[in-house]
Design an enzyme around this catalytic site. Structure first.
Site, PDB file in Angstrom:
ATOM      1  N   GLU A 158      -7.661 -19.081  25.226  1.00 45.84           N
ATOM      2  CA  GLU A 158      -8.546 -19.138  26.112  1.00 45.84           C
ATOM      3  C   GLU A 158      -9.016 -20.683  26.384  1.00 45.84           C
ATOM      4  O   GLU A 158      -8.635 -21.492  25.758  1.00 45.84           O
ATOM      5  CB  GLU A 158      -9.867 -18.315  25.431  1.00 45.84           C
ATOM      6  N   VAL A 165     -13.173 -14.902  25.783  1.00 42.74           N
ATOM      7  CA  VAL A 165     -12.378 -13.980  25.306  1.00 42.74           C
ATOM      8  C   VAL A 165     -12.246 -12.774  26.217  1.00 42.74           C
ATOM      9  O   VAL A 165     -11.361 -12.452  26.585  1.00 42.74           O
ATOM     10  CB  VAL A 165     -12.876 -13.479  23.831  1.00 42.74           C
ATOM     11  N   ASP A 174     -28.712  -9.582  23.098  1.00 40.70           N
ATOM     12  CA  ASP A 174     -27.519 -10.369  23.490  1.00 40.70           C
ATOM     13  C   ASP A 174     -26.276  -9.907  22.586  1.00 40.70           C
ATOM     14  O   ASP A 174     -26.342 -10.477  21.572  1.00 40.70           O
ATOM     15  CB  ASP A 174     -27.915 -11.719  23.350  1.00 40.70           C
ATOM     16  N   SER A 227     -22.134  -9.895  22.995  1.00 44.74           N
ATOM     17  CA  SER A 227     -21.117 -10.578  23.922  1.00 44.74           C
ATOM     18  C   SER A 227     -20.323  -9.420  24.638  1.00 44.74           C
ATOM     19  O   SER A 227     -19.881  -8.591  23.872  1.00 44.74           O
ATOM     20  CB  SER A 227     -20.393 -11.408  22.833  1.00 44.74           C
ATOM     21  N   LYS A 279     -17.782 -15.230  15.402  1.00 45.32           N
ATOM     22  CA  LYS A 279     -18.539 -16.561  14.782  1.00 45.32           C
ATOM     23  C   LYS A 279     -19.735 -16.356  13.836  1.00 45.32           C
ATOM     24  O   LYS A 279     -20.519 -15.391  13.908  1.00 45.32           O
ATOM     25  CB  LYS A 279     -18.903 -17.164  16.075  1.00 45.32           C
TER      26      LYS A 279
END
Ligand code: PSU
Ligand code: MN
Length: 296
Positions: free
Chosen positions: A5, A89, A129, A131, A150
């Site tokens: 990426e 990603v 939120d 992803s 993460k």
């Protein structure tokens, strides 16, 4: 082929470490005989799968704010508006899958942010939120090699979400899910593989089932550069609190947190981040080699 990426180049790391890691990741893939890297990005309305050195440099040196961050929901805007966009990603998986690639490597995937599901301590409402990386893993059948979600995220909720979306999470060589900049997240891995060969058996079986979802292969950061668990945890806690105080939300949040962690650890997070990215590219290449000829 191993896809890589580009958001970690333009938004995740400072120059020149971002260019060094992009170059090192491509070289790490090539260490496996026959393996070819393909870094993904958007340029002037085209989805590029495979960048040359000049393109990597353009992405790494572009002034802050001039490169868009393209994910599944923002890919069309990035294509329509022209210029450079780095792919996360989710967007990288879309492009790589369309090009026939089935193995992809990154640093840490995005996931469920802390405070996504409930009000924060300071009273901010649930942000929701989550992803788009997670839904992409649920709908695009390829192997994604990373060092875990993460650590800035709600890792437990991220793993639950992946389970709901039918994504196997396989940690290589240890019983716990890797903790991105630290070796361990402290959370037991849903599945464990002793080595890359064992992981490739699981990947081949999963993709062979044709379920439509991807599989997450988690590899811990190399021990010599890993942040001690308590240092990583402290930096993350502080960075998350600082982001909340500064009101940072949306796609800007992940880059902001990574930069803040670099400051809080006096730069020690950067060698950990770059080493794990290149190491994941190396592992992805050996995974791709052991899968070669076995996927339909
Ligand atoms: N891994 C890293 N550094 C990064 C990222 C991943 O080591 O910068 C990027 C990836 O591109 C990932 C994105 O898809 O962060 C997630 O952003 P968001 O949380 O806004 O979905
Ligand atoms: Mn988000």
């Amino acid at each position: 082929m191993v896809a890589l990426e580009s958001t970690l180049i333009s938004h995740g790391l400072p120059y020149p470490q971002n260019l060094e890691v992009a170059t090192a990741s491509e070289a790490a893939v090539r260490e496996t005989t026959g393996a070819v890297p393909a870094t993904v990005a958007v340029h002037d309305g085209r989805l590029l799968v495979g960048l040359d050195q000049a393109a990597l440099e353009a992405l790494a040196t572009a002034p802050a704010g001039s490169v868009r961050k393209a994910a599944r929901p923002s890919l069309a805007v990035a294509l329509a508006e022209g210029g450079w966009a780095a792919t996360t990603v989710s967007a990288s998986m879309i492009a790589a899958f369309a090009a026939g690639i089935r193995v992809f490597a990154t640093g840490g995937i995005g996931g469920v942010h802390r405070g996504a599901l409930d009000a924060s301590r300071s009273g901010a409402p649930a942000s929701f939120d989550i992803s788009s990386d997670l839904d992409e893993l649920g709908r695009t059948p390829m192997a994604v090699v990373c060092s875990g979600p993460k650590a800035i995220l709600d890792v437990a909720a991220t793993l639950e979400y992946l389970e709901t979306r039918g994504v196997p999470v396989v940690s290589v060589g240890q019983p716990e899910v890797p903790g991105f900049l630290a070796r361990s997240s402290g959370i037991a891995s849903p599945a464990v593989a002793g080595d890359i060969g064992a992981a490739s058996e699981i990947v081949a079986a999963h993709l062979g089932l044709g379920l439509g979802s991807g599989v997450l292969v988690c590899v811990p950061v190399p021990a010599d550069v890993a942040l001690p668990d308590d240092v990583a945890r402290d930096a993350v806690e502080h960075a998350v609190a600082d982001a909340e105080a500064a009101g940072v939300v949306g796609p800007a949040l992940t880059p902001w947190l990574l930069a803040r962690i670099a400051t809080l650890t006096e730069g020690r997070s950067v060698p950990a981040n770059t080493a794990l990215i290149a190491n994941n590219a190396r592992v992805a290449a050996s995974l791709a080699a052991s899968l070669a000829g076995r996927l339909g």
